[in-house]
Design a protein around this motif. Structure first.
Motif, PDB file in Angstrom:
ATOM      1  N   MET A   1       0.831  -1.208   0.000  1.00 17.86           N
ATOM      2  CA  MET A   1       0.000   0.000   0.000  1.00 17.86           C
ATOM      3  C   MET A   1       0.865   1.258   0.000  1.00 17.86           C
ATOM      4  SD  MET A   1      -3.440  -0.750   2.236  1.00 17.86           S
ATOM      5  CE  MET A   1      -2.607  -1.071   3.779  1.00 17.86           C
ATOM      6  N   TYR A   2       1.948   1.233   0.775  1.00 19.86           N
ATOM      7  CA  TYR A   2       2.840   2.391   0.794  1.00 19.86           C
ATOM      8  C   TYR A   2       3.448   2.623  -0.587  1.00 19.86           C
ATOM      9  CZ  TYR A   2       6.556   5.633   1.876  1.00 19.86           C
ATOM     10  OH  TYR A   2       7.372   6.739   1.872  1.00 19.86           O
ATOM     11  N   ALA A   3       3.902   1.556  -1.225  1.00 20.97           N
ATOM     12  CA  ALA A   3       4.502   1.683  -2.554  1.00 20.97           C
ATOM     13  C   ALA A   3       3.497   2.255  -3.549  1.00 20.97           C
ATOM     14  CB  ALA A   3       5.009   0.324  -3.034  1.00 20.97           C
ATOM     15  N   SER A   4       2.257   1.800  -3.474  1.00 22.85           N
ATOM     16  CA  SER A   4       1.226   2.319  -4.369  1.00 22.85           C
ATOM     17  C   SER A   4       0.984   3.803  -4.110  1.00 22.85           C
ATOM     18  CB  SER A   4      -0.074   1.521  -4.185  1.00 22.85           C
ATOM     19  OG  SER A   4      -1.071   2.018  -5.031  1.00 22.85           O
ATOM     20  N   ALA A   5       0.898   4.184  -2.841  1.00 17.33           N
ATOM     21  CA  ALA A   5       0.687   5.588  -2.499  1.00 17.33           C
ATOM     22  C   ALA A   5       1.858   6.448  -2.973  1.00 17.33           C
ATOM     23  CB  ALA A   5       0.491   5.747  -0.991  1.00 17.33           C
TER      24      ALA A   5
ATOM     25  N   GLN B   1       1.364  11.930  -9.959  1.00 15.06           N
ATOM     26  CA  GLN B   1       0.703  13.234  -9.880  1.00 15.06           C
ATOM     27  C   GLN B   1       1.723  14.362  -9.975  1.00 15.06           C
ATOM     28  OE1 GLN B   1      -2.546  11.836 -10.452  1.00 15.06           O
ATOM     29  NE2 GLN B   1      -2.845  13.874  -9.665  1.00 15.06           N
ATOM     30  N   ALA B   2       2.875  14.194  -9.338  1.00 10.35           N
ATOM     31  CA  ALA B   2       3.909  15.228  -9.357  1.00 10.35           C
ATOM     32  C   ALA B   2       4.475  15.434 -10.764  1.00 10.35           C
ATOM     33  CB  ALA B   2       5.025  14.868  -8.377  1.00 10.35           C
TER      34      ALA B   2
ATOM     35  N   LYS C   1      -8.331  16.477  -4.705  1.00 14.92           N
ATOM     36  CA  LYS C   1      -8.973  15.880  -5.876  1.00 14.92           C
ATOM     37  C   LYS C   1      -8.302  14.555  -6.245  1.00 14.92           C
ATOM     38  CE  LYS C   1     -10.335  16.880 -10.621  1.00 14.92           C
ATOM     39  NZ  LYS C   1     -10.319  17.864 -11.716  1.00 14.92           N
ATOM     40  N   ALA C   2      -6.986  14.523  -6.207  1.00 17.35           N
ATOM     41  CA  ALA C   2      -6.247  13.303  -6.543  1.00 17.35           C
ATOM     42  C   ALA C   2      -6.535  12.201  -5.525  1.00 17.35           C
ATOM     43  CB  ALA C   2      -4.748  13.581  -6.609  1.00 17.35           C
ATOM     44  N   ILE C   3      -6.510  12.552  -4.248  1.00 16.94           N
ATOM     45  CA  ILE C   3      -6.785  11.558  -3.213  1.00 16.94           C
ATOM     46  C   ILE C   3      -8.197  11.010  -3.355  1.00 16.94           C
ATOM     47  CG2 ILE C   3      -7.126  11.251  -0.725  1.00 16.94           C
ATOM     48  CD1 ILE C   3      -4.630  13.007  -0.320  1.00 16.94           C
ATOM     49  N   ALA C   4      -9.155  11.877  -3.618  1.00 19.62           N
ATOM     50  CA  ALA C   4     -10.540  11.421  -3.800  1.00 19.62           C
ATOM     51  C   ALA C   4     -10.629  10.439  -4.964  1.00 19.62           C
ATOM     52  CB  ALA C   4     -11.464  12.616  -4.023  1.00 19.62           C
ATOM     53  N   TYR C   5      -9.931  10.736  -6.048  1.00 21.32           N
ATOM     54  CA  TYR C   5      -9.928   9.841  -7.216  1.00 21.32           C
ATOM     55  C   TYR C   5      -9.328   8.485  -6.851  1.00 21.32           C
ATOM     56  CZ  TYR C   5      -8.428   7.641 -11.511  1.00 21.32           C
ATOM     57  OH  TYR C   5      -8.217   6.712 -12.510  1.00 21.32           O
ATOM     58  N   PHE C   6      -8.156   8.489  -6.230  1.00 27.67           N
ATOM     59  CA  PHE C   6      -7.501   7.223  -5.899  1.00 27.67           C
ATOM     60  C   PHE C   6      -8.312   6.415  -4.888  1.00 27.67           C
ATOM     61  CE2 PHE C   6      -3.593   9.427  -7.474  1.00 27.67           C
ATOM     62  CZ  PHE C   6      -3.362   8.568  -8.539  1.00 27.67           C
TER      63      PHE C   6
ATOM     64  N   TYR D   1      -9.673   2.720  -5.637  1.00 21.26           N
ATOM     65  CA  TYR D   1      -9.269   1.618  -4.768  1.00 21.26           C
ATOM     66  C   TYR D   1     -10.484   0.947  -4.151  1.00 21.26           C
ATOM     67  CZ  TYR D   1      -6.965  -1.117  -1.183  1.00 21.26           C
ATOM     68  OH  TYR D   1      -6.547  -2.165  -0.400  1.00 21.26           O
ATOM     69  N   LYS D   2     -11.445   1.742  -3.702  1.00 20.88           N
ATOM     70  CA  LYS D   2     -12.659   1.190  -3.102  1.00 20.88           C
ATOM     71  C   LYS D   2     -13.391   0.303  -4.102  1.00 20.88           C
ATOM     72  CE  LYS D   2     -16.808   2.491  -0.564  1.00 20.88           C
ATOM     73  NZ  LYS D   2     -18.039   2.373  -1.299  1.00 20.88           N
ATOM     74  N   ALA D   3     -13.519   0.765  -5.336  1.00 21.45           N
ATOM     75  CA  ALA D   3     -14.204  -0.027  -6.365  1.00 21.45           C
ATOM     76  C   ALA D   3     -13.456  -1.332  -6.632  1.00 21.45           C
ATOM     77  CB  ALA D   3     -14.344   0.784  -7.651  1.00 21.45           C
ATOM     78  N   MET D   4     -12.142  -1.270  -6.719  1.00 17.95           N
ATOM     79  CA  MET D   4     -11.348  -2.477  -6.964  1.00 17.95           C
ATOM     80  C   MET D   4     -11.411  -3.433  -5.782  1.00 17.95           C
ATOM     81  SD  MET D   4      -7.979  -0.890  -8.779  1.00 17.95           S
ATOM     82  CE  MET D   4      -8.095   0.129 -10.230  1.00 17.95           C
TER      83      MET D   4
END
Length: 93
Positions: A36-40, A47-48, A63-68, A72-75
């Motif tokens: 999870m850390y690696a993905s974050a 994004q950067a 906005k980016a956090i909301a998207y991710f 993730y929730k859907a997956m």
């Protein structure tokens, strides 16, 4: 399945294989946390790449956090449903 779908799942399978290899010598929770850390970290780096400054990156953070989180929730929901439906097959020894 299109080629892009196959490539998507091939990449995911490569990450899963690496995680599974790490589970032989490490606690499952520790491997999960590292993954999870690696993905974050990777998602933040992506994004950067699309901005010109730290201030601009910070401006788009929510906005980016909301998207991710939404993705993730859907997956995660999809995989829970898949495992519940195929539990006996997936979890057999």
């Amino acid at each position: 399945m299109s080629d892009s779908d196959k490539e998507f799942f091939d990449r995911a399978d490569a990450f899963l294989q690496l995680a599974n290899e790490n589970c032989t010598e490490n606690n499952l929770g520790e491997v999960t946390a590292s993954l999870m850390y690696a993905s974050a970290r990777f998602n933040t780096w992506v994004q950067a790449l699309g901005v010109d400054s730290g201030a601009e990156l910070a401006k788009g953070k929510d906005k980016a956090i909301a998207y991710f989180l939404e993705q993730y929730k859907a997956m995660l929901e999809e995989n829970f449903e898949d495992y519940a439906d195929g539990f006996d097959e997936y979890m057999k020894d």
